[in-house]
Design a protein around this motif. Structure first.
Motif, PDB file in Angstrom:
ATOM      1  N   ARG A  53      33.803 -24.548 -36.063  1.00 41.14           N
ATOM      2  CA  ARG A  53      33.292 -25.905 -36.214  1.00 41.14           C
ATOM      3  C   ARG A  53      32.271 -26.295 -35.149  1.00 41.14           C
ATOM      4  N   ALA A  54      32.589 -26.039 -33.908  1.00 47.09           N
ATOM      5  CA  ALA A  54      31.718 -26.506 -32.830  1.00 47.09           C
ATOM      6  C   ALA A  54      30.333 -25.885 -32.933  1.00 47.09           C
ATOM      7  N   THR A  55      30.267 -24.570 -33.182  1.00 48.38           N
ATOM      8  CA  THR A  55      28.977 -23.889 -33.291  1.00 48.38           C
ATOM      9  C   THR A  55      28.226 -24.342 -34.529  1.00 48.38           C
ATOM     10  N   PHE A  56      28.928 -24.436 -35.643  1.00 49.61           N
ATOM     11  CA  PHE A  56      28.326 -24.890 -36.898  1.00 49.61           C
ATOM     12  C   PHE A  56      27.695 -26.270 -36.719  1.00 49.61           C
ATOM     13  N   GLU A  57      28.444 -27.191 -36.159  1.00 50.40           N
ATOM     14  CA  GLU A  57      27.948 -28.558 -36.022  1.00 50.40           C
ATOM     15  C   GLU A  57      26.824 -28.654 -34.998  1.00 50.40           C
ATOM     16  N   ALA A  58      26.969 -27.962 -33.870  1.00 47.08           N
ATOM     17  CA  ALA A  58      25.918 -28.018 -32.850  1.00 47.08           C
ATOM     18  C   ALA A  58      24.615 -27.424 -33.365  1.00 47.08           C
ATOM     19  N   THR A  59      24.719 -26.347 -34.148  1.00 44.99           N
ATOM     20  CA  THR A  59      23.514 -25.708 -34.681  1.00 44.99           C
ATOM     21  C   THR A  59      22.771 -26.634 -35.629  1.00 44.99           C
ATOM     22  N   LEU A  60      23.489 -27.255 -36.548  1.00 50.84           N
ATOM     23  CA  LEU A  60      22.832 -28.087 -37.550  1.00 50.84           C
ATOM     24  C   LEU A  60      22.420 -29.443 -36.990  1.00 50.84           C
ATOM     25  N   GLN A  61      23.053 -29.890 -35.931  1.00 44.99           N
ATOM     26  CA  GLN A  61      22.643 -31.147 -35.299  1.00 44.99           C
ATOM     27  C   GLN A  61      21.269 -31.047 -34.650  1.00 44.99           C
ATOM     28  N   GLN A  62      20.767 -29.842 -34.490  1.00 47.35           N
ATOM     29  CA  GLN A  62      19.423 -29.638 -33.927  1.00 47.35           C
ATOM     30  C   GLN A  62      18.347 -29.545 -35.004  1.00 47.35           C
ATOM     31  N   LYS A  63      18.731 -29.682 -36.277  1.00 50.08           N
ATOM     32  CA  LYS A  63      17.785 -29.476 -37.374  1.00 50.08           C
ATOM     33  C   LYS A  63      17.781 -30.664 -38.313  1.00 50.08           C
ATOM     34  N   ARG A  64      16.737 -30.728 -39.127  1.00 52.84           N
ATOM     35  CA  ARG A  64      16.633 -31.739 -40.169  1.00 52.84           C
ATOM     36  C   ARG A  64      16.264 -31.068 -41.487  1.00 52.84           C
ATOM     37  N   ASP A  78      36.513 -29.171 -43.897  1.00 58.42           N
ATOM     38  CA  ASP A  78      35.154 -28.675 -44.128  1.00 58.42           C
ATOM     39  C   ASP A  78      34.190 -29.838 -44.349  1.00 58.42           C
ATOM     40  N   ALA A  79      34.608 -30.782 -45.181  1.00 59.77           N
ATOM     41  CA  ALA A  79      33.742 -31.922 -45.505  1.00 59.77           C
ATOM     42  C   ALA A  79      33.481 -32.785 -44.271  1.00 59.77           C
ATOM     43  N   ALA A  80      34.518 -33.035 -43.477  1.00 62.37           N
ATOM     44  CA  ALA A  80      34.345 -33.847 -42.276  1.00 62.37           C
ATOM     45  C   ALA A  80      33.404 -33.169 -41.294  1.00 62.37           C
ATOM     46  N   SER A  81      33.510 -31.868 -41.166  1.00 63.00           N
ATOM     47  CA  SER A  81      32.631 -31.120 -40.276  1.00 63.00           C
ATOM     48  C   SER A  81      31.180 -31.212 -40.744  1.00 63.00           C
ATOM     49  N   LEU A  86      25.601 -33.294 -40.055  1.00 63.20           N
ATOM     50  CA  LEU A  86      24.385 -33.642 -40.794  1.00 63.20           C
ATOM     51  C   LEU A  86      24.084 -35.129 -40.876  1.00 63.20           C
ATOM     52  N   GLN A  87      25.015 -35.979 -40.514  1.00 61.77           N
ATOM     53  CA  GLN A  87      24.798 -37.426 -40.643  1.00 61.77           C
ATOM     54  C   GLN A  87      23.518 -37.848 -39.926  1.00 61.77           C
ATOM     55  N   GLY A  88      22.646 -38.546 -40.667  1.00 67.85           N
ATOM     56  CA  GLY A  88      21.407 -39.067 -40.109  1.00 67.85           C
ATOM     57  C   GLY A  88      20.263 -38.077 -40.062  1.00 67.85           C
ATOM     58  N   ARG A  89      20.496 -36.832 -40.507  1.00 69.90           N
ATOM     59  CA  ARG A  89      19.441 -35.818 -40.437  1.00 69.90           C
ATOM     60  C   ARG A  89      19.098 -35.208 -41.787  1.00 69.90           C
ATOM     61  N   ALA A 139      32.720 -41.676 -47.057  1.00 72.28           N
ATOM     62  CA  ALA A 139      31.591 -41.639 -46.124  1.00 72.28           C
ATOM     63  C   ALA A 139      30.362 -42.284 -46.749  1.00 72.28           C
ATOM     64  N   TYR A 140      30.193 -42.122 -48.053  1.00 75.23           N
ATOM     65  CA  TYR A 140      29.073 -42.791 -48.733  1.00 75.23           C
ATOM     66  C   TYR A 140      29.288 -44.310 -48.717  1.00 75.23           C
ATOM     67  N   ALA A 141      30.515 -44.737 -49.067  1.00 77.73           N
ATOM     68  CA  ALA A 141      30.799 -46.169 -49.160  1.00 77.73           C
ATOM     69  C   ALA A 141      30.722 -46.857 -47.804  1.00 77.73           C
ATOM     70  N   GLU A 142      31.177 -46.171 -46.762  1.00 76.97           N
ATOM     71  CA  GLU A 142      31.292 -46.810 -45.444  1.00 76.97           C
ATOM     72  C   GLU A 142      30.112 -46.527 -44.524  1.00 76.97           C
ATOM     73  N   GLN A 143      29.488 -45.352 -44.690  1.00 79.40           N
ATOM     74  CA  GLN A 143      28.427 -44.937 -43.766  1.00 79.40           C
ATOM     75  C   GLN A 143      27.098 -44.646 -44.466  1.00 79.40           C
ATOM     76  N   LYS A 144      27.070 -44.807 -45.796  1.00 75.15           N
ATOM     77  CA  LYS A 144      25.878 -44.483 -46.590  1.00 75.15           C
ATOM     78  C   LYS A 144      25.484 -43.011 -46.471  1.00 75.15           C
ATOM     79  N   PHE A 145      26.464 -42.145 -46.232  1.00 71.02           N
ATOM     80  CA  PHE A 145      26.182 -40.712 -46.240  1.00 71.02           C
ATOM     81  C   PHE A 145      25.764 -40.347 -47.665  1.00 71.02           C
ATOM     82  N   PRO A 146      24.569 -39.764 -47.863  1.00 67.75           N
ATOM     83  CA  PRO A 146      23.973 -39.660 -49.203  1.00 67.75           C
ATOM     84  C   PRO A 146      24.519 -38.501 -50.034  1.00 67.75           C
TER      85      PRO A 146
END
Length: 336
Positions: A53-64, A78-81, A86-89, A139-146
């Motif tokens: 999880r940590a590597t997966f999330e850190a890697t994708l947090q650097q990309k859009r 899996d979904a929460a990770s 990816l939120q906001g990117r 997440a869509y309803a509360e955070q507008k995650f698309p």
């Protein structure tokens, strides 16, 4: 569009890769890089295991990315990770779920996206997919995650062995080649929806980036169901032969070998017919166009190239069951 596919080497996802490239999109994959047949050279690959999880999330947090298609999300973890990564990117997130979230049991034919989620009670695959779907929709309803939830049915093509009805083994292809009979559950006349992967991929390409899909669940199935008898005969025809089918009661098969035949109770012994209600509204011109015969042949050729067809001579259980079933009338007559 710049599209990330988490996974990207399975049956549906390799077809999605081809469709996206043909539509002019840029494609990046995130996967472990373990497949022997690599993706097209035009595809960029980020090697990694999403379960780290940590590597997966850190890697994708650097990309859009303009869009992300998650092919290998099986649990709410899996979904929460993915949300954290990816939120906001991203502009659009397509999560691949399954019609198995609807059951069994199923409450009618041509069920749409409003069908009861009886899969939450199976204690495994369906329940985990329901949990992941629900987390993403919150997440869509509360955070507008698309997010858009896509629920495919049985999708086949190169990248994964052809499934049969009664078990997960692949020696049924070898049995057909050798002219040996194969088992079906009951009479094999329950209906299923078998969708060629290229047709599923065109639907994904058509939905990608459409804001009208955000927060929606979309079934993705072949509108024309066929029976398992027809499916097995189609596979035999692709091999240039015919199939001799021997029916066995589902509960008898499970009693003989619960581990081998347990998938019947959870999945393939039931008629499962769903409707693409939302897809028909969003993509009214979408229809499966792939030739079944040619696509089954292509899948078997992939299985041969990758040594994915087991030798039927190494397993005798199916022959033993068939012989016993064929002997039942004589045994009954002998008792009179």
């Amino acid at each position: 569009m710049d599209v990330l596919i988490i996974g990207g080497t399975g049956t549906i996802s390799r077809a999605i890769v081809q469709a996206l490239l043909q539509h002019g999109h840029t494609v990046t994959l995130y996967n472990r890089g373990l497949r022997s047949d690599p993706p097209p050279s035009a595809v960029q690959v980020i090697h990694g295991d999403r379960r780290e999880r940590a590597t997966f999330e850190a890697t994708l947090q650097q990309k859009r990315f303009d869009a992300v298609i998650d092919m290998i999300s099986y649990t709410s973890e899996d979904a929460a990770s993915a949300i954290r990564a990816l939120q906001g990117r991203i502009g659009h997130f397509l999560h691949v779920s399954t019609v198995m979230t609807y059951g069994p049991p199923f409450h009618g034919l041509f069920q749409d996206e409003t069908a009861p989620l009886n899969g939450r009670n199976d204690g495994g695959y369906g329940a985990n997919k329901v949990a992941a779907d629900e987390l993403l929709l919150r997440a869509y309803a509360e955070q507008k995650f698309p997010v858009t939830i896509i629920k495919p049915s049985f999708t086949y093509g190169p990248g994964h062995p052809l499934w049969r009805q009664v078990d997960w083994r692949t020696d049924w292809i070898d049995r057909l080649r050798k002219g040996r009979p194969i088992l079906v559950a009951g009479d094999g006349l329950n209906f299923f929806q078998f969708l060629p992967a290229p047709d599923a991929a065109e639907a994904f390409a058509g939905l990608l980036g459409n804001p009208n899909t955000y927060g929606k669940i979309i079934n993705l199935v072949n509108p024309q169901p066929i029976t398992w008898v027809e499916w097995h005969q189609a596979a035999a025809a692709a091999l240039g032969t015919t199939a001799t089918l021997v029916g066995a009661p589902t509960e008898l098969l499970i009693a003989i070998n619960p581990e081998r035949y347990s998938g019947l109770r959870a999945n393939f012994a039931h008629t499962q017919v769903f409707r693409n209600t939302i897809l028909e509204q969003l993509l009214p011109d979408w229809r499966p166009t792939t030739d079944r015969h040619a696509h089954i042949q292509a899948t078997i050729e992939w299985m041969d190239r990758n040594n994915r067809i087991e030798n039927a001579d190494t397993d005798t259980l199916e022959d033993i069951i068939i012989a016993a079933l064929r002997d039942v009338p004589a045994q009954l007559h002998a008792t009179k």
